[in-house]
Design an enzyme around this catalytic site. Structure first.
Site, PDB file in Angstrom:
ATOM      1  N   LYS A 142       0.827  -1.182   0.000  1.00 18.67           N
ATOM      2  CA  LYS A 142       0.000   0.000   0.000  1.00 18.67           C
ATOM      3  C   LYS A 142       0.878   1.255   0.000  1.00 18.67           C
ATOM      4  O   LYS A 142       2.019   1.140   0.429  1.00 18.67           O
ATOM      5  CB  LYS A 142      -0.972  -0.013   1.172  1.00 18.67           C
ATOM      6  CG  LYS A 142      -0.294   0.248   2.533  1.00 18.67           C
ATOM      7  CD  LYS A 142      -1.300   0.265   3.623  1.00 18.67           C
ATOM      8  CE  LYS A 142      -1.739   1.655   3.966  1.00 18.67           C
ATOM      9  NZ  LYS A 142      -0.734   2.453   4.667  1.00 18.67           N
ATOM     10  N   HIS A 172      -0.537  -5.134   5.948  1.00 18.40           N
ATOM     11  CA  HIS A 172       0.240  -5.869   6.962  1.00 18.40           C
ATOM     12  C   HIS A 172      -0.561  -6.121   8.240  1.00 18.40           C
ATOM     13  O   HIS A 172      -0.213  -6.991   9.024  1.00 18.40           O
ATOM     14  CB  HIS A 172       1.594  -5.201   7.233  1.00 18.40           C
ATOM     15  CG  HIS A 172       1.541  -4.005   8.130  1.00 18.40           C
ATOM     16  ND1 HIS A 172       1.205  -2.754   7.677  1.00 18.40           N
ATOM     17  CD2 HIS A 172       1.791  -3.859   9.444  1.00 18.40           C
ATOM     18  CE1 HIS A 172       1.245  -1.905   8.684  1.00 18.40           C
ATOM     19  NE2 HIS A 172       1.606  -2.540   9.770  1.00 18.40           N
ATOM     20  N   GLU A 210      -1.751   5.605  17.495  1.00 20.94           N
ATOM     21  CA  GLU A 210      -0.288   5.650  17.447  1.00 20.94           C
ATOM     22  C   GLU A 210       0.198   6.805  18.304  1.00 20.94           C
ATOM     23  O   GLU A 210      -0.412   7.879  18.294  1.00 20.94           O
ATOM     24  CB  GLU A 210       0.187   5.843  16.008  1.00 20.94           C
ATOM     25  CG  GLU A 210      -0.160   4.688  15.102  1.00 20.94           C
ATOM     26  CD  GLU A 210       0.430   4.882  13.712  1.00 20.94           C
ATOM     27  OE1 GLU A 210       1.571   4.454  13.510  1.00 20.94           O
ATOM     28  OE2 GLU A 210      -0.238   5.486  12.862  1.00 20.94           O
ATOM     29  N   HIS A 234      -6.272  -0.724   6.752  1.00 24.57           N
ATOM     30  CA  HIS A 234      -6.106  -1.479   8.001  1.00 24.57           C
ATOM     31  C   HIS A 234      -7.410  -1.572   8.820  1.00 24.57           C
ATOM     32  O   HIS A 234      -7.820  -2.655   9.215  1.00 24.57           O
ATOM     33  CB  HIS A 234      -5.023  -0.847   8.880  1.00 24.57           C
ATOM     34  CG  HIS A 234      -3.695  -0.702   8.199  1.00 24.57           C
ATOM     35  ND1 HIS A 234      -3.211  -1.618   7.307  1.00 24.57           N
ATOM     36  CD2 HIS A 234      -2.741   0.264   8.282  1.00 24.57           C
ATOM     37  CE1 HIS A 234      -2.014  -1.240   6.882  1.00 24.57           C
ATOM     38  NE2 HIS A 234      -1.708  -0.096   7.453  1.00 24.57           N
TER      39      HIS A 234
HETATM   40  C1  BG6 Z   1       1.313   1.966   7.806  1.00 21.39           C
HETATM   41  C2  BG6 Z   1       1.016   3.439   7.747  1.00 21.39           C
HETATM   42  O1  BG6 Z   1       0.559   1.282   6.848  1.00 21.39           O
HETATM   43  O2  BG6 Z   1       0.973   1.466   9.098  1.00 21.39           O
HETATM   44  C3  BG6 Z   1       1.774   4.186   8.824  1.00 21.39           C
HETATM   45  O3  BG6 Z   1       1.375   3.950   6.476  1.00 21.39           O
HETATM   46  C4  BG6 Z   1       1.501   3.571  10.187  1.00 21.39           C
HETATM   47  O4  BG6 Z   1       1.426   5.561   8.840  1.00 21.39           O
HETATM   48  C5  BG6 Z   1       1.725   2.064  10.143  1.00 21.39           C
HETATM   49  O5  BG6 Z   1       2.371   4.162  11.120  1.00 21.39           O
HETATM   50  C6  BG6 Z   1       1.270   1.423  11.442  1.00 21.39           C
HETATM   51  O6  BG6 Z   1       1.668   0.078  11.453  1.00 21.39           O
HETATM   52  P1  BG6 Z   1       1.947  -0.660  12.825  1.00 21.39           P
HETATM   53  O7  BG6 Z   1       2.144  -2.081  12.430  1.00 21.39           O
HETATM   54  O8  BG6 Z   1       3.161  -0.016  13.425  1.00 21.39           O
HETATM   55  O9  BG6 Z   1       0.730  -0.428  13.666  1.00 21.39           O
END
Ligand code: BG6
Length: 481
Positions: A142, A172, A210, A234
């Site tokens: 993505k 992911h 986050e 997500h």
């Molecule tokens: C990514 C986003 O897909 O996912 C980021 O582009 C984000 O902005 C990240 O920080 C978060 O992934 P995780 O696995 O750290 O929660």
């Protein structure tokens, strides 16, 4: 099985931050099939040894438990190769084909870890060079497009060279262990299925919070925003996993058909419902984890008058028999109070309370981050008098403790699946397009909305309007409950 994994964007952030550490873990755990090669492709001239030294340096930035020792790296590095390519040049793809053909691995995986504007060019060139046989899979990271039309255009070009089964779209979040646990919980156990419906569930909350800001990605982020970066993919993928019907089999398409049905059942937005049911926010300076941090507009490479949203909270419904009328709340943001991702299933209260004092409805919490786990919040007998008898208790399952040896990270899992050709955890093009179709009216409404995002202090849980959104229905976000 012999494989060649080609990483386009071989010197980029995604490669050294996520893919190399994941490949190293897979190798360290003995899960990477023997007889594999990893070929990094990028624009500048380097030898294999230069590339290995580059990756070795980058491992210094990886968390200590996931760093190789010198001896481990020396062995892992034998798998790594490097090739300079100008992605616009057909003869460079011919050179790549020759490199791959000399060995003739049983499976070739092209991972496009490049800027997305190169996806169509790379796929078309791979097809033109004959690098699209049945032994080939292409993995797309993505963001896949920035709206429905651009996503459809990418899919059209990809489809001209690769079949749907060959094109693997990564989200992911689907690789996170908590998502596997959710599938196991729902479809490996009979316990929850009778309760998994409107009659027993009051509302469902999906939060991906986050603590980090946009860091050095200000320019990318400012073109993207939280709706495109986190909600379209997500958060919606998590929603499909929660709301889908039990699939007829565990096959990739049986699962993805059910997920698609959920996406098609989401209540469509109108300009009025966007104003009512979607809150967008942008962080201002504040304090996160005890440290003062700047506001979004002060971040590097962010225009001082940006209207980009760093937070979204929304209310939606899945319009089918199982879920009619049950609100689903989605919330994500940067610079929030904590790194915390979870799905909270709030059950309805008992129909007729006989105990005085504490009344709380049951709650099932599926925790994705910082640790993955499962909590069931119950009420249990504590005192003896009728008015002090009930107290909240938690059944708490920590998967790291339950299965200490079995933990596999998201990228590790997805890379191994891509090599093995297991498609369950990859997003099909129709799912991805349907997700865009659903978010488009929000993007459209925001284009005409002069108010812009609502400010929130870094380190908070977002703008107060996000609490008001859920309070309107008589509920509260889990941390306010
Ligand atoms: C990514 C986003 O897909 O996912 C980021 O582009 C984000 O902005 C990240 O920080 C978060 O992934 P995780 O696995 O750290 O929660």
């Amino acid at each position: 099985m012999t494989f060649d994994l080609v990483l386009f964007g071989g010197t980029g952030d995604l490669t050294w931050r996520k893919l190399m550490p994941a490949l190293f873990q897979a190798w360290r755990h003995g899960k990477l099939p023997a007889g594999g090669r990893i070929l990094a492709v990028a624009r500048d001239e380097r030898s294999d040894d230069d590339y290995r030294a580059f990756i070795k340096d980058k491992f210094a930035e990886v968390e200590p438990a996931k760093r190789p020792t010198d001896e481990e790296f020396a062995r892992f590095a034998q798998l790594l190769h490097y090739k300079r390519m100008d992605l616009a040049q057909p003869e460079h793809y011919a050179g790549l084909k020759q490199w791959l053909d000399e060995r003739g691995a049983e499976c070739k995986v092209f991972f496009l870890a490049t800027s997305p504007h190169l996806f169509t060019q790379i796929c078309a060139q791979l097809g033109a060079a004959g690098l699209n046989g049945s032994d080939v899979r292409v993995v797309l990271e993505k963001p896949l497009g920035h709206d429905l039309a651009s996503a459809q255009e990418i899919n059209r070009v990809v489809r001209a060279s690769f079949s749907e089964e060959q094109a693997l779209r990564i989200d992911h979040y689907l690789g996170k262990p908590a998502v596997q646990n959710l599938t196991a919980l729902r479809f490996g156990n009979a316990l929850f299925e009778p309760l998994w419906r409107r009659e027993s569930i009051a509302n469902i909350q999906i939060t991906i919070a986050e603590a980090l800001g946009v860091g050095s990605r200000g320019d990318f982020y400012d073109r993207t925003g939280a709706l495109r970066d986190m909600v379209q993919n997500h958060a919606l993928q998590l929603l499909t996993m929660i709301a889908m019907e039990p699939p007829a089999t565990g096959d990739a398409d049986a699962i993805r058909d059910e997920k698609l049905k959920v996406l098609k059942s989401l209540k469509p937005f109108t300009a009025e419902s966007v104003a009512r049911d979607v809150v967008r926010g942008q962080y201002r300076a504040g304090t996160v984890e005890g440290q003062p941090v700047p506001g979004y507009l002060e971040e590097d490479k962010v225009p001082a008058d940006s209207r980009c949203e760093t937070f979204v909270a929304l209310r939606t419904e899945v319009q089918n028999w199982r879920w009619a009328g049950v609100p689903f709340y989605l919330r994500t943001g940067k610079r929030l109070a904590a790194r915390d991702a979870q799905i909270v299933v709030n059950f309805r209260p008992v129909p007729h309370p006989i105990f005085a004092g504490t009344t709380r409805a049951n709650q099932l919490v599926i925790k994705l981050q910082p640790e993955d786990g499962l909590e069931l919040h119950l009420l249990a007998a504590k005192g003896s008098a009728m008015n002090e008898m009930l107290a909240p208790v938690r059944l708490d399952l920590d998967f790291d403790k339950a299965f200490p040896a079995a933990r596999v990270g998201a990228y590790e899992r997805l890379l191994l699946d891509a090599i093995a050709g297991r498609l369950n955890l990859f997003v099909r093009s129709d799912e991805q397009e349907q997700a865009w179709r659903w978010v488009e009216p929000v993007l459209e409404a925001w284009r005409h909305d002069t108010a812009g995002p609502r400010p929130y202090a870094a380190g908070s849980w977002g703008p107060p309007a996000a609490s008001a959104l859920i309070a309107r229905d008589g509920f509260a976000w889990a941390e306010e409950d």
